[in-house]
Scaffold this active site. Structure first.
Site, mmCIF file in Angstrom:
data_model
loop_
_atom_site.group_PDB
_atom_site.id
_atom_site.type_symbol
_atom_site.label_atom_id
_atom_site.label_comp_id
_atom_site.label_asym_id
_atom_site.label_seq_id
_atom_site.Cartn_x
_atom_site.Cartn_y
_atom_site.Cartn_z
ATOM 1 N N GLY A 109 0.812 -1.221 0.000
ATOM 2 C CA GLY A 109 0.000 0.000 0.000
ATOM 3 C C GLY A 109 0.846 1.273 0.000
ATOM 4 C CD GLU A 112 -1.363 -1.207 -3.756
ATOM 5 O OE1 GLU A 112 -1.312 -1.418 -2.522
ATOM 6 O OE2 GLU A 112 -2.127 -1.820 -4.508
ATOM 7 C CD GLU A 132 0.556 -5.678 -2.278
ATOM 8 O OE1 GLU A 132 1.540 -5.965 -2.992
ATOM 9 O OE2 GLU A 132 0.172 -4.513 -2.107
HETATM 10 N N1 CO8 Z 1 1.695 -3.918 8.791
HETATM 11 C C1 CO8 Z 1 1.766 -4.034 10.146
HETATM 12 N N2 CO8 Z 1 2.906 -3.909 10.831
HETATM 13 C C2 CO8 Z 1 4.031 -3.678 10.141
HETATM 14 C C3 CO8 Z 1 4.045 -3.557 8.746
HETATM 15 C C4 CO8 Z 1 2.801 -3.695 8.062
HETATM 16 N N3 CO8 Z 1 2.706 -3.556 6.724
HETATM 17 N N4 CO8 Z 1 5.309 -3.344 8.346
HETATM 18 C C5 CO8 Z 1 6.059 -3.320 9.453
HETATM 19 N N5 CO8 Z 1 5.303 -3.522 10.536
HETATM 20 C C6 CO8 Z 1 5.738 -3.572 11.944
HETATM 21 C C7 CO8 Z 1 6.466 -4.868 12.259
HETATM 22 O O1 CO8 Z 1 5.546 -5.910 12.541
HETATM 23 C C8 CO8 Z 1 7.281 -4.454 13.468
HETATM 24 O O2 CO8 Z 1 6.434 -4.468 14.581
HETATM 25 P P1 CO8 Z 1 6.984 -5.075 16.019
HETATM 26 O O3 CO8 Z 1 8.105 -4.153 16.397
HETATM 27 O O4 CO8 Z 1 5.794 -4.985 16.905
HETATM 28 O O5 CO8 Z 1 7.462 -6.452 15.721
HETATM 29 C C9 CO8 Z 1 7.627 -3.008 13.182
HETATM 30 O O6 CO8 Z 1 6.709 -2.574 12.168
HETATM 31 C C10 CO8 Z 1 9.024 -2.840 12.630
HETATM 32 O O7 CO8 Z 1 9.176 -3.718 11.537
HETATM 33 P P2 CO8 Z 1 10.360 -4.809 11.429
HETATM 34 O O8 CO8 Z 1 10.867 -5.180 12.779
HETATM 35 O O9 CO8 Z 1 9.884 -5.904 10.536
HETATM 36 O O10 CO8 Z 1 11.480 -3.922 10.700
HETATM 37 P P3 CO8 Z 1 12.600 -4.442 9.703
HETATM 38 O O11 CO8 Z 1 13.520 -3.286 9.463
HETATM 39 O O12 CO8 Z 1 13.195 -5.713 10.184
HETATM 40 O O13 CO8 Z 1 11.825 -4.778 8.325
HETATM 41 C C11 CO8 Z 1 10.224 -4.358 6.573
HETATM 42 C C12 CO8 Z 1 11.171 -3.757 7.630
HETATM 43 C C13 CO8 Z 1 11.074 -5.077 5.501
HETATM 44 C C14 CO8 Z 1 9.460 -3.209 5.947
HETATM 45 C C15 CO8 Z 1 9.287 -5.378 7.245
HETATM 46 O O14 CO8 Z 1 8.691 -4.765 8.384
HETATM 47 C C16 CO8 Z 1 8.200 -5.867 6.353
HETATM 48 O O15 CO8 Z 1 8.444 -6.726 5.521
HETATM 49 N N6 CO8 Z 1 6.978 -5.316 6.513
HETATM 50 C C17 CO8 Z 1 5.826 -5.710 5.746
HETATM 51 C C18 CO8 Z 1 5.912 -5.184 4.344
HETATM 52 C C19 CO8 Z 1 4.732 -5.657 3.539
HETATM 53 O O16 CO8 Z 1 4.570 -6.846 3.290
HETATM 54 N N7 CO8 Z 1 3.924 -4.711 3.090
HETATM 55 C C20 CO8 Z 1 2.773 -5.003 2.288
HETATM 56 C C21 CO8 Z 1 1.586 -5.257 3.152
HETATM 57 S S1 CO8 Z 1 0.204 -5.791 2.190
HETATM 58 C C22 CO8 Z 1 -0.406 -4.365 1.511
HETATM 59 O O17 CO8 Z 1 0.117 -3.302 1.651
HETATM 60 C C23 CO8 Z 1 -1.627 -4.540 0.701
HETATM 61 C C24 CO8 Z 1 -2.228 -3.213 0.231
HETATM 62 C C25 CO8 Z 1 -3.580 -3.440 -0.365
HETATM 63 C C26 CO8 Z 1 -4.559 -3.845 0.707
HETATM 64 C C27 CO8 Z 1 -5.862 -4.307 0.163
HETATM 65 C C28 CO8 Z 1 -6.756 -4.797 1.297
HETATM 66 C C29 CO8 Z 1 -7.824 -5.754 0.914
#
Ligand code: CO8
Length: 258
Positions: A109, A112, A132
């Site tokens: 997102g 996006e 995704e």
């Molecule tokens: N959602 C919720 N929490 C998140 C997200 C997210 N997208 N990204 C990061 N966080 C949180 C982590 O869970 C973590 O929380 P905690 O400290 O409680 O464990 C905190 O943020 C810090 O993140 P990391 O410890 O993972 O940090 P890193 O530096 O190790 O990694 C990354 C950073 C690579 C960005 C990693 O956090 C990651 O891969 N995040 C998810 C990225 C992702 O997959 N994004 C796409 C999500 S799907 C989407 O966007 C769909 C859009 C359309 C929706 C349509 C709906 C029907």
């Protein structure tokens, strides 16, 4: 409306909107989407350029909030996707230019959201991707619509099917961003671009945006007629008179947006 996740800073006619949810790397939950919707629906008419960025040095927006999406059923998934898609479309069709200053992760997102903006620039630590399919979903905030339009069908399919993130230099190479800066230079560069836009006639800039957006899907003849219509509308504005008079008198126009 009071915002818990948005920071708004105005400098003259330039507004900078910072998405701020540091605990989740600025991931978009329903509350943030609601705040974004309220902001763009009620944007002050004196704003002539909007800059969107993310809080901190690490992330623009790390996607939609996965902890919120994890428990959605089909109907709720539809509503969540529509909520994001609708607000992003509002951003895309604002009558003013919107610059995404991408300061780190722009995943799912987040990518996006950047693509709903008119212009994307980024810091050299930015990462873009549509991960995704690795979560069992598809881009749901119009990523399948906009990515192919920006980078072409082949590259969009590669990015979406593999889910692999790309770095800033690759994003520049494929045309996903227009320029890459050192992190400290990103917001100043966005501001400078916004100032160059603000020096021009506001209605003309707005008509140009409308033309480019609306004509994209039209057959050529219809698109040419559309442009001709808005071109002629410019001649009913005071700014056209002021701009051309200033040129002929070798001066600088003060545009009023009328
Ligand atoms: N959602 C919720 N929490 C998140 C997200 C997210 N997208 N990204 C990061 N966080 C949180 C982590 O869970 C973590 O929380 P905690 O400290 O409680 O464990 C905190 O943020 C810090 O993140 P990391 O410890 O993972 O940090 P890193 O530096 O190790 O990694 C990354 C950073 C690579 C960005 C990693 O956090 C990651 O891969 N995040 C998810 C990225 C992702 O997959 N994004 C796409 C999500 S799907 C989407 O966007 C769909 C859009 C359309 C929706 C349509 C709906 C029907």
């Amino acid at each position: 409306m009071e915002y818990n996740f948005l920071k708004i800073a105005n400098a003259g006619a330039i507004c900078t909107l910072t998405i701020s949810a540091p605990k989740t790397l600025n991931a978009l939950n329903s509350t943030i989407l609601g705040e974004l919707d309220d902001f763009v629906s009620n944007i002050d008419p004196s704003v002539r350029v909007l800059i969107i960025t993310g809080d901190g040095e690490k992330s623009f927006v790390a996607g939609a909030d996965i902890s919120e999406m994890a428990h959605l059923n089909e109907e709720e998934g539809f509503a969540f996707g529509k909520r994001g898609a609708d607000v992003f479309r509002k951003i895309e069709t604002l009558p003013i230019p919107v610059i995404a200053a991408v300061n780190g992760f722009a995943l799912g997102g987040g990518c996006e959201l950047a693509m709903a903006c008119d212009i994307r620039i980024c810091s050299n630590n930015a990462k873009f991707g549509q991960p995704e399919v690795g979560l069992g979903i598809i881009p749901g905030f119009s990523g399948t619509v906009r990515l192919a339009r920006i980078v072409g069908m082949g590259m969009a399919k590669q990015l979406i099917y593999t889910g692999k993130a790309i770095r800033a230099d690759e994003a520049l190479r494929i045309g996903l961003v227009n320029a890459v800066y050192e992190p400290a230079e990103l917001l100043p560069a966005a501001m400078q671009m916004a100032e160059s836009i603000c020096a021009n006639a506001p209605l003309a800039v707005s008509f140009a945006k409308e033309c480019i957006n609306e004509e994209y899907d039209m057959p050529a003849d219809e698109a040419i007629r559309y442009e001709n219509e808005l071109f002629s509308n410019c001649f009913s504005t005071e700014d056209q008179k002021a701009g051309m008079k200033a040129f002929l008198e070798k001066g600088k126009a003060q545009f009023q947006g009328k």
